[in-house]
Design a protein around this motif. Structure first.
Motif, PDB file in Angstrom:
ATOM      1  N   GLY A 136       0.819  -1.216   0.000  1.00 54.16           N
ATOM      2  CA  GLY A 136       0.000   0.000   0.000  1.00 54.16           C
ATOM      3  C   GLY A 136       0.849   1.260   0.000  1.00 54.16           C
ATOM      4  N   ASP A 137       0.161   2.368   0.061  1.00 52.45           N
ATOM      5  CA  ASP A 137       0.826   3.669   0.020  1.00 52.45           C
ATOM      6  C   ASP A 137       1.525   3.917   1.361  1.00 52.45           C
ATOM      7  N   ILE A 138       2.768   4.345   1.268  1.00 50.55           N
ATOM      8  CA  ILE A 138       3.490   4.695   2.503  1.00 50.55           C
ATOM      9  C   ILE A 138       3.575   6.225   2.550  1.00 50.55           C
ATOM     10  N   SER A 139       2.711   6.807   3.352  1.00 49.68           N
ATOM     11  CA  SER A 139       2.612   8.280   3.418  1.00 49.68           C
ATOM     12  C   SER A 139       2.166   8.684   4.810  1.00 49.68           C
ATOM     13  N   ARG A 140       2.355   9.949   5.104  1.00 48.90           N
ATOM     14  CA  ARG A 140       1.953  10.472   6.411  1.00 48.90           C
ATOM     15  C   ARG A 140       0.457  10.314   6.615  1.00 48.90           C
ATOM     16  N   PHE A 141       0.076  10.119   7.866  1.00 50.54           N
ATOM     17  CA  PHE A 141      -1.325   9.898   8.268  1.00 50.54           C
ATOM     18  C   PHE A 141      -2.259  10.919   7.604  1.00 50.54           C
ATOM     19  N   ALA A 142      -1.862  12.221   7.658  1.00 45.42           N
ATOM     20  CA  ALA A 142      -2.741  13.312   7.218  1.00 45.42           C
ATOM     21  C   ALA A 142      -3.014  13.303   5.720  1.00 45.42           C
ATOM     22  N   SER A 143      -2.334  12.437   4.988  1.00 47.11           N
ATOM     23  CA  SER A 143      -2.579  12.414   3.534  1.00 47.11           C
ATOM     24  C   SER A 143      -3.764  11.518   3.152  1.00 47.11           C
ATOM     25  N   PHE A 144      -4.266  10.712   4.100  1.00 41.67           N
ATOM     26  CA  PHE A 144      -5.274   9.710   3.737  1.00 41.67           C
ATOM     27  C   PHE A 144      -6.709  10.234   3.882  1.00 41.67           C
ATOM     28  N   THR A 145      -7.066  11.194   3.043  1.00 43.04           N
ATOM     29  CA  THR A 145      -8.423  11.749   3.085  1.00 43.04           C
ATOM     30  C   THR A 145      -9.369  11.006   2.132  1.00 43.04           C
ATOM     31  N   ASN A 146      -8.811  10.170   1.261  1.00 43.85           N
ATOM     32  CA  ASN A 146      -9.624   9.522   0.241  1.00 43.85           C
ATOM     33  C   ASN A 146     -10.101   8.146   0.727  1.00 43.85           C
ATOM     34  N   LEU A 147     -11.395   8.072   1.057  1.00 46.33           N
ATOM     35  CA  LEU A 147     -11.924   6.821   1.631  1.00 46.33           C
ATOM     36  C   LEU A 147     -11.880   5.668   0.640  1.00 46.33           C
ATOM     37  N   ASP A 148     -12.048   5.980  -0.644  1.00 44.26           N
ATOM     38  CA  ASP A 148     -11.996   4.894  -1.636  1.00 44.26           C
ATOM     39  C   ASP A 148     -10.619   4.229  -1.631  1.00 44.26           C
ATOM     40  N   GLN A 149      -9.588   5.058  -1.522  1.00 40.04           N
ATOM     41  CA  GLN A 149      -8.218   4.519  -1.504  1.00 40.04           C
ATOM     42  C   GLN A 149      -8.003   3.632  -0.265  1.00 40.04           C
ATOM     43  N   VAL A 150      -8.454   4.142   0.881  1.00 42.67           N
ATOM     44  CA  VAL A 150      -8.267   3.391   2.137  1.00 42.67           C
ATOM     45  C   VAL A 150      -9.095   2.104   2.108  1.00 42.67           C
ATOM     46  N   ASN A 151     -10.357   2.230   1.672  1.00 40.83           N
ATOM     47  CA  ASN A 151     -11.233   1.050   1.651  1.00 40.83           C
ATOM     48  C   ASN A 151     -10.714  -0.010   0.694  1.00 40.83           C
ATOM     49  N   SER A 152     -10.181   0.445  -0.420  1.00 43.93           N
ATOM     50  CA  SER A 152      -9.682  -0.511  -1.398  1.00 43.93           C
ATOM     51  C   SER A 152      -8.494  -1.291  -0.794  1.00 43.93           C
ATOM     52  N   TYR A 153      -7.632  -0.601  -0.075  1.00 47.91           N
ATOM     53  CA  TYR A 153      -6.500  -1.286   0.562  1.00 47.91           C
ATOM     54  C   TYR A 153      -7.000  -2.297   1.610  1.00 47.91           C
ATOM     55  N   LEU A 154      -7.919  -1.828   2.463  1.00 46.71           N
ATOM     56  CA  LEU A 154      -8.402  -2.704   3.543  1.00 46.71           C
ATOM     57  C   LEU A 154      -9.241  -3.848   2.977  1.00 46.71           C
ATOM     58  N   SER A 155      -9.904  -3.591   1.864  1.00 52.92           N
ATOM     59  CA  SER A 155     -10.732  -4.630   1.253  1.00 52.92           C
ATOM     60  C   SER A 155      -9.857  -5.830   0.865  1.00 52.92           C
ATOM     61  N   PHE A 156      -8.729  -5.569   0.236  1.00 53.41           N
ATOM     62  CA  PHE A 156      -7.856  -6.686  -0.146  1.00 53.41           C
ATOM     63  C   PHE A 156      -7.137  -7.265   1.077  1.00 53.41           C
ATOM     64  N   ASN A 157      -6.601  -6.392   1.922  1.00 56.04           N
ATOM     65  CA  ASN A 157      -5.698  -6.883   2.972  1.00 56.04           C
ATOM     66  C   ASN A 157      -6.397  -7.371   4.242  1.00 56.04           C
ATOM     67  N   VAL A 158      -7.673  -7.022   4.402  1.00 55.47           N
ATOM     68  CA  VAL A 158      -8.418  -7.509   5.577  1.00 55.47           C
ATOM     69  C   VAL A 158      -9.659  -8.292   5.136  1.00 55.47           C
ATOM     70  N   SER A 159     -10.569  -7.609   4.424  1.00 58.00           N
ATOM     71  CA  SER A 159     -11.869  -8.233   4.109  1.00 58.00           C
ATOM     72  C   SER A 159     -11.699  -9.508   3.291  1.00 58.00           C
ATOM     73  N   SER A 160     -10.781  -9.471   2.338  1.00 62.86           N
ATOM     74  CA  SER A 160     -10.631 -10.628   1.456  1.00 62.86           C
ATOM     75  C   SER A 160     -10.159 -11.869   2.236  1.00 62.86           C
ATOM     76  N   ALA A 161      -9.263 -11.672   3.192  1.00 66.12           N
ATOM     77  CA  ALA A 161      -8.795 -12.820   3.995  1.00 66.12           C
ATOM     78  C   ALA A 161      -9.935 -13.364   4.857  1.00 66.12           C
ATOM     79  N   LEU A 162     -10.811 -12.458   5.327  1.00 67.73           N
ATOM     80  CA  LEU A 162     -11.983 -12.892   6.101  1.00 67.73           C
ATOM     81  C   LEU A 162     -12.950 -13.660   5.199  1.00 67.73           C
ATOM     82  N   GLY A 163     -13.265 -13.067   4.047  1.00 66.83           N
ATOM     83  CA  GLY A 163     -14.230 -13.705   3.139  1.00 66.83           C
ATOM     84  C   GLY A 163     -13.738 -15.053   2.641  1.00 66.83           C
TER      85      GLY A 163
END
Ligand SMILES: NC(=O)c1ccc[n+]([C@@H]2O[C@H](COP(=O)([O-])OP(=O)(O)OC[C@H]3O[C@@H](n4cnc5c(N)ncnc54)[C@H](OP(=O)(O)O)[C@@H]3O)[C@@H](O)[C@H]2O)c1
Length: 256
Positions: free
Chosen positions: A113-140
């Motif tokens: 994923g993107d390695i950037s300062r906390f304050a740069s992550f304002t885009n929920l689609d970007q964050v959700n897409s990362y978590l979708s693969f790295n968390v949700s997919s392993a659960l599903g």
């Protein structure tokens, strides 16, 4: 010496093994090592997006294990999508009629994923897409495989979550990776609490010489002292073969 002998004497049984992210890196090495400990009649499912690399791996494994009657299947699937998860579960169901005594699911696929300062992550689609693969997919995926092979006494069931030191150690600019790895550990701890017939292990493999580390070097300039994947994979195999770990535990390469 006696340690090596006792590991050699053990096997994973007649096993249905699924390894995600098997096309390269740690998953590729794990596929090789796992194949040495499978009893005849076992099934190995290799999952990743790059079908050509999976096919090459399948051919290598089949040439080494000719006498083992090992069925190897490649699943070319993008696990960041529902279709990719469904396809992996579908092929598992299709092959599930074989007589087996151990289900082993290794949730290894992940991204940096993107390695950037906390304050740069304002885009929920970007964050959700990362978590979708790295968390949700392993659960599903794990949920789907649990439905194919309902846990019961007498069937050995093991889940490995490929974790990281960053599941437990906060690192500036690594908010996506740290968050996902930490969430996965808790997710699999819940599974361990729920299912007494499933042994769950979160294994942190240590810094290994893979493409992910090339990306880390390129993105951060940080160069770790890297281990060969086979050294870390051998430790994971030792833990699995001994099967003495507490279900839900988090074990680091440097602790084994
Ligand atoms: N390398 C390290 O130092 C290190 C340290 C601690 C923990 N880990 C963890 O160990 C695991 C393996 O890491 P690695 O270094 O071997 O990673 P890697 O070299 O980046 O390999 C990742 C694997 O996942 C697959 N993959 C990526 N995106 C996918 C997707 N959307 N769908 C399906 N498969 C996908 C890749 O194959 P395709 O591109 O063909 O899909 C590849 O086989 C990861 O969980 C990682 O977080 C690694």
């Amino acid at each position: 010496m006696s340690d090596i002998n006792s590991t050699n004497a053990r096997t994973l049984g007649r096993c249905f093994c699924i390894i995600t992210g098997a096309s390269k890196g740690f998953g590729w090495v794990l596929a090789h090592q796992v194949s040495h400990y499978l009893k005849p009649g076992s099934v190995l499912l290799l999952v990743a997006r790059t079908g050509t690399l999976l096919q090459e791996l399948k051919e290598e494994l089949q040439s080494f294990t000719e006498d083992q009657n090992l069925m190897v299947h490649c699943i070319t699937a993008d696990l960041s999508t529902q279709d990719g998860v469904n396809e992996t579960v579908r092929v598992t169901r299709q092959e599930s009629l074989k007589e087996i005594d151990h289900v082993l699911l290794i949730n290894n696929a992940a991204s940096l994923g993107d390695i950037s300062r906390f304050a740069s992550f304002t885009n929920l689609d970007q964050v959700n897409s990362y978590l979708s693969f790295n968390v949700s997919s392993a659960l599903g995926l794990t949920a789907g495989i649990l439905q194919v092979f309902p846990p019961r006494a007498g069937l050995r069931w093991s889940v490995v979550n490929c974790s990281s030191v960053f599941a437990v150690q906060a690192m500036p600019s690594w908010v996506l990776y740290c968050t996902a790895k930490s969430a996965r550990v808790m997710m699999f701890r819940v599974l361990a609490e729920e299912e007494p017939n499933v042994k769950v292990l979160s294994y942190s493999p240590g810094p290994m010489d893979t493409e992910m580390q090339e990306d880390i070097l390129r993105l951060t300039g940080i160069s770790y002292h890297l281990l060969p994947c086979k050294e870390s994979a051998a430790k994971l195999m030792k833990v699995l073969l001994e099967n003495k770990f507490a279900s839900g535990s988090h074990i680091d390469f440097f602790e084994v």
